[in-house]
Design an enzyme around this catalytic site. Structure first.
Site, short mmCIF file in Angstrom:
data_model
loop_
_atom_site.label_atom_id
_atom_site.label_comp_id
_atom_site.label_asym_id
_atom_site.label_seq_id
_atom_site.Cartn_x
_atom_site.Cartn_y
_atom_site.Cartn_z
N GLY A 59 0.79 -1.21 0.00
CA GLY A 59 0.00 0.00 0.00
C GLY A 59 0.82 1.27 0.00
N SER A 60 0.34 2.26 0.73
CA SER A 60 0.79 3.63 0.61
C SER A 60 2.23 3.85 1.06
CB SER A 60 -0.13 4.55 1.42
OG SER A 60 0.34 5.87 1.39
N CYS A 61 2.92 4.72 0.31
CA CYS A 61 4.26 5.16 0.67
C CYS A 61 4.27 5.96 1.97
CB CYS A 61 4.85 6.01 -0.45
SG CYS A 61 4.93 5.19 -2.06
#
Length: 558
Positions: A59-61
């Protein structure tokens, strides 16, 4: 493979093992360490003080910023243990120790060692081993000294360009060693994801770097931020949130980043060219850049995005290299006849679940003719469920012929896609809010929505909000699309997006949300605390006008 200490720190605590990766951003409460991802098997568990095992993150950085916040507020895991390569949480742990003296151990274990540790109730990590009862797993230190550096690299490492650049280069080399790189590569541009005010830690980091005199040396764009920068006070955003969110944006602008404030930088003028080495954070943008544009970027975590922008150098690893861009799993899709645009986010989410740790080649869609916005939706949804930085679609994306010799095959039927729709549509049908723009709406999407709503007005009990970048808003203003949307009762908001929106821009009374975004259908329940339903653009437009969503799947999935 040897079991390795990636980030050294002593630790002890209960072992909590997850069968799949977790995005800390959108999946973990940064104030408490509780898992809030409604789709994850650890939902409701607390990570605080635990030795947390997972194959890798996903998922998200922005997960690196969440981990830093947990370290600063005392709710971090005692240690993180991975079986595969991992960058996002590793970088957060590095920053916590090196900049703020809050060390957090990160290990990468060989598969047999990982399985052995997962089977014990508690463990202790020392400078050279993991210990649990009679179990002892020797650990080797990570050594970045083997990297082949240029004279300019060494000068930066020795402080010739100041402390900010020295810290950036030092951290980049540790990350490079962890990724198995032997050298660094030049990049032509960067995209900053750490400008989202996910927690106070993001601001603490950015202002510390700005105070060191940090300045980017390659053209650098900025992700969506957490407020509409010019209007947050007028919108009623509380000072306690709006001011630090604005200060965070200002810190990156002070360091030389352009205030583009969009999570879809590939829609800006002059997108990266095929083969161009870039350094982007923001997971959907990374997947789109690699997959659709054929550019080259690893999924850089928050904070490393800035460090690479300061040095112009990134680890030469992963999908910067030809061999690592090959697909390792074929996902053979039987597309439903007569599908609409809802297919792409549903399928992207499902493909990510089926290829959580490897690049897939999706077949069966050669005649589906996806638009650029369809591919945007596909890549964004894929990035929520997979750690892979890219994908291939046979007959659609430019490198779809690249296939590893050991690639296996899984099949997707219309029934599998229908199951994803049902998973996203659990809840009553009355809709309080329709959410468009995750990732940011393009000008083409604005026009399509305006055409569906033209001459009509939203239901009085249903708010409708579109988030988009400044460049798309100006285009919509120039051609009259913005006026059409406004006349229909749509609120159009720049700079922020659904993954960073907060009350009161997010209507406080709204309890049932509908979106055409697979990304927000995944993250929305955990981020907003609301029930989120999913549908096509036309379904969402109809819900905006009627205040109700369909209770049955669309005909093409029935």
């Amino acid at each position: 493979m040897k079991s390795t200490i990636v980030v050294a720190a002593p630790a002890a605590g209960p072992v909590l093992s997850s069968p799949e990766g977790l995005s800390f951003w959108g999946g973990v409460d940064p104030a408490t360490g509780a898992v809030i991802d409604q789709h994850h098997p650890l939902r409701g568990a607390s990570l605080a003080g635990k030795i947390v095992l997972m194959p890798t993150s996903r998922g998200s950085c922005t997960g690196s910023g969440v981990l830093l916040e947990l370290a600063l507020n005392g709710h971090a895991p005692a240690a993180l243990v991975f079986r595969e390569a991992e960058d996002i949480l590793t970088l957060g742990a590095l920053i916590a120790g090196r900049m703020f003296d809050r060390p957090l151990a990160v290990l990468r274990l060989a598969p047999a060692d990982y399985d052995a540790l997962a089977a014990v109730p508690e463990a202790r990590i020392t400078a050279d081993a993991v210990k649990a009862g009679s179990l002892r797993i020797p650990l080797a230190p990570l050594d970045p000294s083997h990297l082949d550096l240029t004279a300019a690299d060494r000068a930066m490492l020795e402080g010739a360009d100041g402390e900010a650049v020295r810290l950036a280069m030092e951290t980049t080399l540790v990350m490079a060693a962890g990724q198995g790189a032997t050298a660094l590569t030049d990049v032509t541009r960067a995209h900053i994801d750490g400008c989202i005010y996910a927690s106070p830690a993001n601001l603490t980091f950015a202002e510390a770097m700005a105070d060191m005199g940090a300045k980017v040396r390659v053209p650098t764009t900025m992700n969506a931020i957490s407020v509409d920068y010019a209007h947050w006070e007028r919108q009623g955003t509380p000072e306690a949130f709006g001011r630090p969110a604005a200060r965070l944006a200002e810190a990156y602008v002070k360091m030389g980043a352009a205030p583009t404030f969009t999570c879809a930088p590939y829609t800006l003028d002059g997108p990266p060219a095929a083969g161009e080495p870039i350094a982007w954070a923001e997971s959907n943008a990374v997947v789109y850049a690699n997959s659709v544009l054929g550019a080259r970027t690893v999924k850089h975590p928050d904070f490393l995005d800035l460090f690479i922008a300061l040095t112009g150098r990134a680890p030469l690893s992963g999908v910067y290299r030809d061999a690592d861009r090959a697909a390792r799993r074929i996902v053979a899709v039987e597309p439903p006849a007569g599908h609409d645009d809802a297919l792409w986010p549903l399928l992207g989410w499902l493909v990510g679940r089926l290829a959580p740790d490897r690049i897939p080649l999706v077949t069966g869609l050669q005649s589906a003719a996806p638009s650029q916005d369809d591919l945007k939706a596909f890549c964004a949804a894929f990035a929520t469920t997979s750690a892979a930085p890219m994908l291939h679609i046979a007959g659609v994306t430019p490198e779809a012929g690249a296939l590893a010799a050991d690639a296996d095959t899984v099949a997707v039927t219309p029934a599998d896609i229908a199951a994803v729709w049902r998973g996203f549509n659990d809840g009553d049908a009355p809709i309080d809010l329709v959410a468009f723009g995750s990732p940011h709406f393009s000008l083409a999407e604005c026009r399509a929505l305006a055409a569906l709503l033209a001459g009509s007005t939203r239901h009085p009990a249903t708010d409708v909000i579109v988030t988009l970048g400044r460049h798309a808003r100006e285009g919509a203003r120039a051609d009259g699309t913005l006026a059409t949307l406004t006349a229909a009762g749509v609120t159009v908001v720049s700079d922020l997006c659904w993954c960073s929106i907060s009350e009161p821009v997010f209507p406080p009374a709204a309890r049932m949300v509908m979106t055409n975004s697979g990304k927000y259908a995944h993250y929305g329940p955990g981020l907003s605390g609301r029930t989120v339903r999913f549908g096509s653009l036309a379904d969402c437009a109809a819900a905006a006008l009627t205040g109700r969503a369909p209770t049955a799947p669309p005909a093409w999935l029935a």
